[in-house]
Motif scaffolding. Structure first.
Motif, PDB file in Angstrom:
ATOM      1  N   ASP A   5      38.800  52.391  46.462  1.00 50.89           N
ATOM      2  CA  ASP A   5      37.767  52.248  47.495  1.00 50.89           C
ATOM      3  C   ASP A   5      36.367  52.232  46.897  1.00 50.89           C
ATOM      4  O   ASP A   5      35.505  51.442  47.320  1.00 50.89           O
ATOM      5  N   GLU A   6      36.122  53.090  45.938  1.00 58.47           N
ATOM      6  CA  GLU A   6      34.818  53.129  45.281  1.00 58.47           C
ATOM      7  C   GLU A   6      34.549  51.834  44.512  1.00 58.47           C
ATOM      8  O   GLU A   6      33.436  51.303  44.536  1.00 58.47           O
ATOM      9  N   HIS A   7      35.583  51.357  43.841  1.00 60.73           N
ATOM     10  CA  HIS A   7      35.453  50.130  43.058  1.00 60.73           C
ATOM     11  C   HIS A   7      35.197  48.931  43.976  1.00 60.73           C
ATOM     12  O   HIS A   7      34.364  48.063  43.678  1.00 60.73           O
ATOM     13  N   LEU A  11      31.919  46.469  44.065  1.00 63.79           N
ATOM     14  CA  LEU A  11      32.018  45.006  44.017  1.00 63.79           C
ATOM     15  C   LEU A  11      31.246  44.375  45.178  1.00 63.79           C
ATOM     16  O   LEU A  11      30.567  43.358  45.006  1.00 63.79           O
ATOM     17  N   LYS A  12      31.359  44.988  46.344  1.00 62.29           N
ATOM     18  CA  LYS A  12      30.650  44.457  47.508  1.00 62.29           C
ATOM     19  C   LYS A  12      29.141  44.528  47.304  1.00 62.29           C
ATOM     20  O   LYS A  12      28.403  43.596  47.673  1.00 62.29           O
ATOM     21  N   ASP A  59      32.491  38.245  38.068  1.00 63.25           N
ATOM     22  CA  ASP A  59      33.791  37.673  37.714  1.00 63.25           C
ATOM     23  C   ASP A  59      34.595  38.654  36.857  1.00 63.25           C
ATOM     24  O   ASP A  59      35.788  38.870  37.091  1.00 63.25           O
ATOM     25  N   ARG A  60      33.934  39.266  35.879  1.00 65.37           N
ATOM     26  CA  ARG A  60      34.609  40.251  35.015  1.00 65.37           C
ATOM     27  C   ARG A  60      35.037  41.469  35.824  1.00 65.37           C
ATOM     28  O   ARG A  60      36.148  42.000  35.633  1.00 65.37           O
ATOM     29  N   ASP A  61      34.154  41.933  36.732  1.00 69.25           N
ATOM     30  CA  ASP A  61      34.484  43.111  37.528  1.00 69.25           C
ATOM     31  C   ASP A  61      35.654  42.852  38.479  1.00 69.25           C
ATOM     32  O   ASP A  61      36.447  43.759  38.750  1.00 69.25           O
ATOM     33  N   CYS A  62      35.758  41.639  38.991  1.00 72.32           N
ATOM     34  CA  CYS A  62      36.898  41.288  39.844  1.00 72.32           C
ATOM     35  C   CYS A  62      38.194  41.322  39.045  1.00 72.32           C
ATOM     36  O   CYS A  62      39.226  41.830  39.531  1.00 72.32           O
ATOM     37  N   GLU A  63      38.150  40.809  37.833  1.00 69.61           N
ATOM     38  CA  GLU A  63      39.337  40.844  36.970  1.00 69.61           C
ATOM     39  C   GLU A  63      39.738  42.290  36.669  1.00 69.61           C
ATOM     40  O   GLU A  63      40.926  42.636  36.669  1.00 69.61           O
ATOM     41  N   ARG A  64      38.737  43.120  36.416  1.00 68.94           N
ATOM     42  CA  ARG A  64      38.997  44.535  36.126  1.00 68.94           C
ATOM     43  C   ARG A  64      39.573  45.243  37.356  1.00 68.94           C
ATOM     44  O   ARG A  64      40.468  46.086  37.233  1.00 68.94           O
ATOM     45  N   PHE A  65      39.075  44.912  38.535  1.00 64.11           N
ATOM     46  CA  PHE A  65      39.576  45.497  39.777  1.00 64.11           C
ATOM     47  C   PHE A  65      41.068  45.199  39.936  1.00 64.11           C
ATOM     48  O   PHE A  65      41.862  46.087  40.283  1.00 64.11           O
ATOM     49  N   ILE A  66      41.448  43.966  39.687  1.00 64.48           N
ATOM     50  CA  ILE A  66      42.857  43.569  39.799  1.00 64.48           C
ATOM     51  C   ILE A  66      43.716  44.286  38.763  1.00 64.48           C
ATOM     52  O   ILE A  66      44.805  44.786  39.058  1.00 64.48           O
ATOM     53  N   ALA A  67      43.203  44.357  37.530  1.00 69.52           N
ATOM     54  CA  ALA A  67      43.966  44.981  36.448  1.00 69.52           C
ATOM     55  C   ALA A  67      44.154  46.484  36.664  1.00 69.52           C
ATOM     56  O   ALA A  67      45.238  47.032  36.390  1.00 69.52           O
ATOM     57  N   LEU A  68      43.118  47.141  37.173  1.00 66.88           N
ATOM     58  CA  LEU A  68      43.176  48.589  37.333  1.00 66.88           C
ATOM     59  C   LEU A  68      43.965  49.033  38.553  1.00 66.88           C
ATOM     60  O   LEU A  68      44.685  50.046  38.516  1.00 66.88           O
ATOM     61  N   ALA A  73      47.575  43.101  49.971  1.00 70.17           N
ATOM     62  CA  ALA A  73      47.097  42.890  51.348  1.00 70.17           C
ATOM     63  C   ALA A  73      45.591  42.647  51.377  1.00 70.17           C
ATOM     64  O   ALA A  73      45.076  41.814  50.650  1.00 70.17           O
ATOM     65  N   VAL A  74      44.856  43.406  52.237  1.00 69.11           N
ATOM     66  CA  VAL A  74      43.435  43.147  52.458  1.00 69.11           C
ATOM     67  C   VAL A  74      42.613  43.356  51.193  1.00 69.11           C
ATOM     68  O   VAL A  74      41.625  42.645  50.957  1.00 69.11           O
ATOM     69  N   ASP A  75      42.995  44.305  50.351  1.00 63.59           N
ATOM     70  CA  ASP A  75      42.250  44.547  49.107  1.00 63.59           C
ATOM     71  C   ASP A  75      42.397  43.369  48.143  1.00 63.59           C
ATOM     72  O   ASP A  75      41.435  42.998  47.460  1.00 63.59           O
ATOM     73  N   LEU A  76      43.572  42.797  48.097  1.00 61.95           N
ATOM     74  CA  LEU A  76      43.771  41.628  47.252  1.00 61.95           C
ATOM     75  C   LEU A  76      43.009  40.428  47.798  1.00 61.95           C
ATOM     76  O   LEU A  76      42.360  39.688  47.051  1.00 61.95           O
ATOM     77  N   ARG A  77      43.060  40.243  49.124  1.00 57.88           N
ATOM     78  CA  ARG A  77      42.311  39.137  49.731  1.00 57.88           C
ATOM     79  C   ARG A  77      40.815  39.290  49.478  1.00 57.88           C
ATOM     80  O   ARG A  77      40.102  38.307  49.259  1.00 57.88           O
ATOM     81  N   PHE A  78      40.345  40.542  49.531  1.00 63.14           N
ATOM     82  CA  PHE A  78      38.918  40.804  49.295  1.00 63.14           C
ATOM     83  C   PHE A  78      38.500  40.340  47.902  1.00 63.14           C
ATOM     84  O   PHE A  78      37.497  39.626  47.745  1.00 63.14           O
ATOM     85  N   VAL A  79      39.215  40.754  46.888  1.00 62.41           N
ATOM     86  CA  VAL A  79      38.797  40.438  45.522  1.00 62.41           C
ATOM     87  C   VAL A  79      38.958  38.952  45.224  1.00 62.41           C
ATOM     88  O   VAL A  79      38.124  38.345  44.530  1.00 62.41           O
TER      89      VAL A  79
END
Length: 224
Positions: A5-7, A11-12, A59-68, A73-79
């Motif tokens: 949630d913090e991450h 990103l937002k 772009d890098r932070d989105c990749e890191r969000f997915i990796a971590l 669902a909604v979190d994946l759609r968000f990133v």
């Protein structure tokens, strides 16, 4: 380690920063073009590096969000949506850069009467209004607000389509103005493209919020 949630909130915030930066670029390019302000145009050109740097960071932070977090669902759609939104915003910045570059390279201010005939200021204001709407939609996670830009984009398309006919007619009256008209036509095409990019962003917000894919759909207005 930062939790999901913090991450996501971080990103937002970065996405909002990109919106703010690209809006400033587009607004400055408008003022620079209308006032033939070389200094303001140069400011847009120099700020392009900030746009590109933030683009890479998101772009890098989105990749890191997915990796971590391995979101679903909604979190994946968000990133996934944010990565595409970031890409489209960077291209909005590119168009602001291109318009400003014209100002630096062309010494002669454009005749105000030509701007009026081509509805130039009206088109630019509509583009900025669309960007404001879509930024609010992203901030508030409001799919209905996102849908409002589709109607405004029709105005940009209408002015763009009529521009060639106006230019063809006016150039016959005064061929000496052909360079100014061609310059205006190039800028109008860029603003029209900005409108397309904003509608792309609207589609991504709707996808993120409602899991509805609008790409290639014939009707992009509100649901009945």
């Amino acid at each position: 380690m930062i939790n999901l949630d913090e991450h996501r909130e971080l990103l937002k915030q970065h996405g909002m920063e990109m919106f703010n930066l690209c809006r400033k670029q587009l607004k400055k390019s408008r003022e620079a073009f209308l006032n033939h302000d070389n200094d303001l145009a140069e400011d847009v050109l120099h700020s392009e590096n900030r746009v590109n740097s933030l683009d890479l960071r998101i772009d890098r932070d989105c990749e890191r969000f997915i990796a971590l977090h391995n979101p679903v669902a909604v979190d994946l759609r968000f990133v996934l949506a944010l990565r595409k939104i970031n890409f489209d915003l960077e291209r909005v910045g590119d168009h602001a850069y291109g318009i400003s570059k014209y100002i630096v390279e062309v010494d002669t201010p454009v005749d105000k009467k030509l701007l009026e005939k081509l509805r130039f200021e009206e088109m630019y204001e509509a583009g900025l209004s669309m960007l404001d709407d879509i930024q609010i939609a992203f901030r508030d996670e409001d799919a209905n607000k996102a849908r409002k830009v589709f109607k405004k984009d029709k105005l940009l398309n209408k002015i763009n389509l009529s521009a060639f006919g106006v230019i063809s007619k006016e150039v016959k009256k005064d061929p000496s103005l052909i360079e100014q008209y061609l310059l205006l036509f190039s800028v109008i095409k860029k603003i029209e493209r900005v409108g397309d990019l904003i509608t792309n962003i609207a589609e991504e917000i709707i996808f993120y919020m409602e899991a509805e894919v609008l790409k290639h759909s014939k009707k992009k207005g509100p649901k009945k």
